[in-house]
Design a protein around this motif. Structure first.
Motif, PDB file in Angstrom:
ATOM      1  N   UNK A  11      41.706  24.857  34.099  1.00  0.00           N
ATOM      2  CA  UNK A  11      41.488  26.112  33.377  1.00  0.00           C
ATOM      3  C   UNK A  11      40.105  26.687  33.627  1.00  0.00           C
ATOM      4  N   UNK A  12      40.043  28.017  33.553  1.00  0.00           N
ATOM      5  CA  UNK A  12      38.789  28.750  33.664  1.00  0.00           C
ATOM      6  C   UNK A  12      38.718  29.735  32.508  1.00  0.00           C
ATOM      7  N   UNK A  13      37.548  29.839  31.888  1.00  0.00           N
ATOM      8  CA  UNK A  13      37.375  30.778  30.783  1.00  0.00           C
ATOM      9  C   UNK A  13      37.409  32.196  31.315  1.00  0.00           C
ATOM     10  N   UNK A  14      38.165  33.038  30.677  1.00  0.00           N
ATOM     11  CA  UNK A  14      38.305  34.434  31.098  1.00  0.00           C
ATOM     12  C   UNK A  14      36.974  35.171  31.069  1.00  0.00           C
ATOM     13  N   UNK A  15      36.106  34.809  30.141  1.00  0.00           N
ATOM     14  CA  UNK A  15      34.812  35.479  30.000  1.00  0.00           C
ATOM     15  C   UNK A  15      33.943  35.293  31.241  1.00  0.00           C
ATOM     16  N   UNK A  16      34.177  34.227  32.030  1.00  0.00           N
ATOM     17  CA  UNK A  16      33.408  34.010  33.258  1.00  0.00           C
ATOM     18  C   UNK A  16      33.714  35.067  34.313  1.00  0.00           C
ATOM     19  N   UNK A  17      34.887  35.700  34.202  1.00  0.00           N
ATOM     20  CA  UNK A  17      35.326  36.649  35.214  1.00  0.00           C
ATOM     21  C   UNK A  17      35.314  38.076  34.691  1.00  0.00           C
ATOM     22  N   UNK A  58      38.825  43.298  36.942  1.00  0.00           N
ATOM     23  CA  UNK A  58      39.584  44.522  37.179  1.00  0.00           C
ATOM     24  C   UNK A  58      39.152  45.500  36.095  1.00  0.00           C
ATOM     25  N   UNK A  59      38.276  46.426  36.447  1.00  0.00           N
ATOM     26  CA  UNK A  59      37.720  47.328  35.439  1.00  0.00           C
ATOM     27  C   UNK A  59      36.676  46.584  34.616  1.00  0.00           C
ATOM     28  N   UNK A  60      36.524  47.006  33.367  1.00  0.00           N
ATOM     29  CA  UNK A  60      35.486  46.416  32.510  1.00  0.00           C
ATOM     30  C   UNK A  60      35.904  45.101  31.862  1.00  0.00           C
ATOM     31  N   UNK A  61      37.186  44.971  31.497  1.00  0.00           N
ATOM     32  CA  UNK A  61      37.569  43.792  30.721  1.00  0.00           C
ATOM     33  C   UNK A  61      38.794  43.062  31.260  1.00  0.00           C
ATOM     34  N   UNK A  62      39.511  43.650  32.202  1.00  0.00           N
ATOM     35  CA  UNK A  62      40.732  43.027  32.705  1.00  0.00           C
ATOM     36  C   UNK A  62      40.421  42.075  33.859  1.00  0.00           C
ATOM     37  N   UNK A  63      41.387  41.202  34.148  1.00  0.00           N
ATOM     38  CA  UNK A  63      41.245  40.195  35.204  1.00  0.00           C
ATOM     39  C   UNK A  63      42.534  40.171  36.009  1.00  0.00           C
ATOM     40  N   UNK A  64      42.416  39.973  37.318  1.00  0.00           N
ATOM     41  CA  UNK A  64      43.592  39.827  38.164  1.00  0.00           C
ATOM     42  C   UNK A  64      43.503  38.478  38.879  1.00  0.00           C
ATOM     43  N   UNK A  65      44.619  37.773  38.904  1.00  0.00           N
ATOM     44  CA  UNK A  65      44.722  36.520  39.653  1.00  0.00           C
ATOM     45  C   UNK A  65      45.526  36.811  40.908  1.00  0.00           C
ATOM     46  N   UNK A 108      62.654  47.925  26.809  1.00  0.00           N
ATOM     47  CA  UNK A 108      63.035  46.751  27.582  1.00  0.00           C
ATOM     48  C   UNK A 108      63.002  46.998  29.085  1.00  0.00           C
ATOM     49  N   UNK A 109      62.141  47.886  29.520  1.00  0.00           N
ATOM     50  CA  UNK A 109      61.969  48.112  30.954  1.00  0.00           C
ATOM     51  C   UNK A 109      61.072  47.016  31.509  1.00  0.00           C
ATOM     52  N   UNK A 110      61.346  46.619  32.737  1.00  0.00           N
ATOM     53  CA  UNK A 110      60.491  45.651  33.392  1.00  0.00           C
ATOM     54  C   UNK A 110      59.343  46.418  34.036  1.00  0.00           C
ATOM     55  N   UNK A 111      58.102  46.051  33.706  1.00  0.00           N
ATOM     56  CA  UNK A 111      56.975  46.793  34.276  1.00  0.00           C
ATOM     57  C   UNK A 111      56.892  46.592  35.785  1.00  0.00           C
ATOM     58  N   UNK A 112      56.308  47.566  36.471  1.00  0.00           N
ATOM     59  CA  UNK A 112      56.178  47.500  37.929  1.00  0.00           C
ATOM     60  C   UNK A 112      55.266  46.355  38.351  1.00  0.00           C
ATOM     61  N   UNK A 113      54.261  46.069  37.556  1.00  0.00           N
ATOM     62  CA  UNK A 113      53.369  44.969  37.885  1.00  0.00           C
ATOM     63  C   UNK A 113      53.451  43.888  36.810  1.00  0.00           C
ATOM     64  N   UNK A 114      53.054  42.694  37.166  1.00  0.00           N
ATOM     65  CA  UNK A 114      53.136  41.559  36.266  1.00  0.00           C
ATOM     66  C   UNK A 114      51.877  41.534  35.394  1.00  0.00           C
ATOM     67  N   UNK A 115      51.984  42.058  34.172  1.00  0.00           N
ATOM     68  CA  UNK A 115      50.847  42.129  33.258  1.00  0.00           C
ATOM     69  C   UNK A 115      51.063  41.202  32.073  1.00  0.00           C
ATOM     70  N   UNK A 116      49.973  40.590  31.654  1.00  0.00           N
ATOM     71  CA  UNK A 116      50.006  39.712  30.490  1.00  0.00           C
ATOM     72  C   UNK A 116      48.744  39.943  29.689  1.00  0.00           C
ATOM     73  N   UNK A 117      48.760  39.532  28.406  1.00  0.00           N
ATOM     74  CA  UNK A 117      47.525  39.647  27.633  1.00  0.00           C
ATOM     75  C   UNK A 117      46.465  38.690  28.185  1.00  0.00           C
ATOM     76  N   UNK A 118      45.213  39.090  28.129  1.00  0.00           N
ATOM     77  CA  UNK A 118      44.117  38.269  28.628  1.00  0.00           C
ATOM     78  C   UNK A 118      43.892  37.085  27.685  1.00  0.00           C
TER      79      UNK A 118
END
Length: 183
Positions: A11-17, A58-65, A108-118
């Motif tokens: 695991x890695x802390x999200x705040x590091x990224x 990704x932006x100010x607060x988001x992260x992409x793996x 119930x639409x499937x989003x175009x990209x795979x997004x999850x809460x941080x």
């Protein structure tokens, strides 16, 4: 009764990224950890498994793996249970949003990209194991394995065969007979 070994974690802390620098990672479990993963996934063996990538802001607060999976797996043949070796390669991308809104039941639409809460921490091992699970062949087949008809019945009873279960085959023969004029 002993408890089954737990799956490996990295695991890695999200705040590091989040809003900072890209963090590169490699999840390459040792032989003991690969054996635990193989057992959990019903594999005969997992000789190679590497999940390598990056966690990037990704932006100010988001992260992409973004990561790439490479693995060599040995599964039982879906017909003969003989070992089947497969080389797997797959890419994974998951976006983690700081202000993620959970879709309601009406959306119930499937989003175009795979997004999850941080999350507070991102377990790249769990994501890698999930990617491996999704990349596995569903019905691995050993060379020369052929699915032939098997007929079983109690002693003294004629076995039911697949052609016996085709009710319209008899109707087609009857229709042909009715079309031909009798001489």
């Amino acid at each position: 009764m002993s408890a089954s070994p737990t799956l490996p974690s990295q695991s890695y802390r999200s705040a590091l990224v989040s809003g900072r620098k890209t963090l590169r990672f490699t999840f390459a479990p040792d032989a003991a950890a690969r054996a635990v993963i193989a057992q959990a996934l019903g594999l005969i063996e997992l000789p190679e498994f590497i999940f390598k990538g990056e966690l990037a802001p990704l932006g100010r607060a988001d992260v992409v793996l973004r990561a790439e999976l490479t693995a060599l797996v040995v599964q039982p043949c879906s017909i003969s249970l003989a070992p089947v070796r497969s080389k797997l390669s797959d890419k994974t991308e998951v976006r983690y949003q700081f202000d993620y809104d959970e879709p309601s039941a009406d959306e119930l639409e499937i989003p175009a990209d795979d997004c999850e809460p941080l999350p507070e921490s991102i377990d790249v091992a769990a994501i890698g194991i999930e990617a491996l699970t999704l990349a596995l062949p569903l019905y691995p087949r050993a060379r020369g394995a052929d699915f032939t008809e098997a007929a079983f019945a109690a002693p003294g009873v004629e076995p039911l065969r697949s052609e016996d279960l085709k009710p319209f085959a008899g109707l087609a023969a009857l229709a042909d007979k009715l079309k031909k004029p009798e001489v």
